[in-house]
Design a protein around this motif. Structure first.
Motif, mmCIF file in Angstrom:
data_model
loop_
_atom_site.group_PDB
_atom_site.id
_atom_site.type_symbol
_atom_site.label_atom_id
_atom_site.label_comp_id
_atom_site.label_asym_id
_atom_site.label_seq_id
_atom_site.Cartn_x
_atom_site.Cartn_y
_atom_site.Cartn_z
ATOM 1 N N SER A 65 0.827 -1.218 0.000
ATOM 2 C CA SER A 65 0.000 0.000 0.000
ATOM 3 C C SER A 65 0.858 1.264 0.000
ATOM 4 O O SER A 65 0.326 2.360 -0.167
ATOM 5 C CB SER A 65 -0.963 0.009 1.186
ATOM 6 N N THR A 69 -2.507 2.730 -3.719
ATOM 7 C CA THR A 69 -3.533 2.991 -2.721
ATOM 8 C C THR A 69 -4.779 2.167 -3.000
ATOM 9 O O THR A 69 -4.926 1.564 -4.072
ATOM 10 C CB THR A 69 -3.917 4.484 -2.706
ATOM 11 N N TYR A 70 -5.674 2.186 -2.024
ATOM 12 C CA TYR A 70 -6.959 1.530 -2.170
ATOM 13 C C TYR A 70 -7.636 2.052 -3.437
ATOM 14 O O TYR A 70 -7.602 3.233 -3.726
ATOM 15 C CB TYR A 70 -7.843 1.817 -0.950
ATOM 16 N N TRP A 95 -9.702 -2.108 1.686
ATOM 17 C CA TRP A 95 -9.892 -1.017 2.638
ATOM 18 C C TRP A 95 -9.546 -1.511 4.031
ATOM 19 O O TRP A 95 -10.001 -2.547 4.466
ATOM 20 C CB TRP A 95 -11.346 -0.562 2.595
ATOM 21 N N ASP A 96 -8.715 -0.785 4.722
ATOM 22 C CA ASP A 96 -8.346 -1.134 6.090
ATOM 23 C C ASP A 96 -7.927 0.131 6.819
ATOM 24 O O ASP A 96 -7.943 1.219 6.265
ATOM 25 C CB ASP A 96 -7.224 -2.175 6.113
ATOM 26 N N ASN A 99 -5.140 2.189 5.136
ATOM 27 C CA ASN A 99 -5.577 2.995 4.006
ATOM 28 C C ASN A 99 -6.535 4.094 4.423
ATOM 29 O O ASN A 99 -6.594 5.127 3.794
ATOM 30 C CB ASN A 99 -6.208 2.107 2.937
ATOM 31 N N ALA A 100 -7.282 3.891 5.495
ATOM 32 C CA ALA A 100 -8.189 4.924 5.987
ATOM 33 C C ALA A 100 -7.403 6.143 6.445
ATOM 34 O O ALA A 100 -7.836 7.274 6.271
ATOM 35 C CB ALA A 100 -9.046 4.379 7.128
ATOM 36 N N LEU A 103 -6.751 8.603 3.628
ATOM 37 C CA LEU A 103 -7.892 9.147 2.909
ATOM 38 C C LEU A 103 -7.684 10.624 2.589
ATOM 39 O O LEU A 103 -7.490 11.438 3.482
ATOM 40 C CB LEU A 103 -9.169 8.951 3.738
#
Length: 157
Positions: A65, A69-70, A95-96, A99-100, A103
């Protein structure tokens, strides 16, 4: 964070295909993706084929990641002699919490401390609120919460 991708390559008769080249690209392009052979590899590989299938037909690789990215999708092509298969728009990075945090380039605490975050404001201040809006945070099935609790208690008792 590293995300694992696993697959087993088989021919139409269900036999394992060993030594098949696995080419990983950014979806919809011919740009090779960076993949890692193990979760702890220090060096990524973006020279196709990035990995090959083992004797049992298994293929394992990791995507990081920090590289993607997501939302990034991948195309995977598997080839050996006349055998070929293609997978398009494969999602590997999920998504985890890691990665949050990324954002919009903001730290997760930015969103939690915002004055207009719905988790920190009373339901009656959320717009559109009121008659005709379709929203009424104080009601469940057209009943106020305390009426609903009383009814539930009555039917349960």
């Amino acid at each position: 964070m590293r995300f694992r991708y696993y697959m087993v390559v088989q021919d139409l008769a269900g036999n394992a295909v060993s030594g098949a080249g696995v080419y990983v690209y950014l979806a919809g392009t011919n740009a090779p993706a960076i993949v890692y052979r193990t979760k702890s590899s220090n060096q990524g590989n973006n020279t196709p084929p990035q990995v090959t299938s083992l004797q049992d037909g298994s293929v394992v690789f990791w995507v990081d990641s920090n590289d993607y990215t997501y939302g990034q999708l991948f195309d995977i092509v598997v080839q050996k002699d006349t055998f070929s298969l293609s997978l398009s728009d494969v999602q590997i990075i999920v998504w985890d919490a890691v990665n949050a945090v990324k954002l919009d380039g903001q730290d997760g605490s930015y969103y939690l401390s915002r004055a207009n975050h719905t988790g920190t404001q009373p339901p009656n201040t959320i717009s559109p609120q009121g008659s005709g809006s379709g929203l009424n945070a104080d009601m469940v099935d057209s009943l106020h919460a305390d009426d609903f609790i009383a009814m539930s208690f009555f039917f349960g008792g």
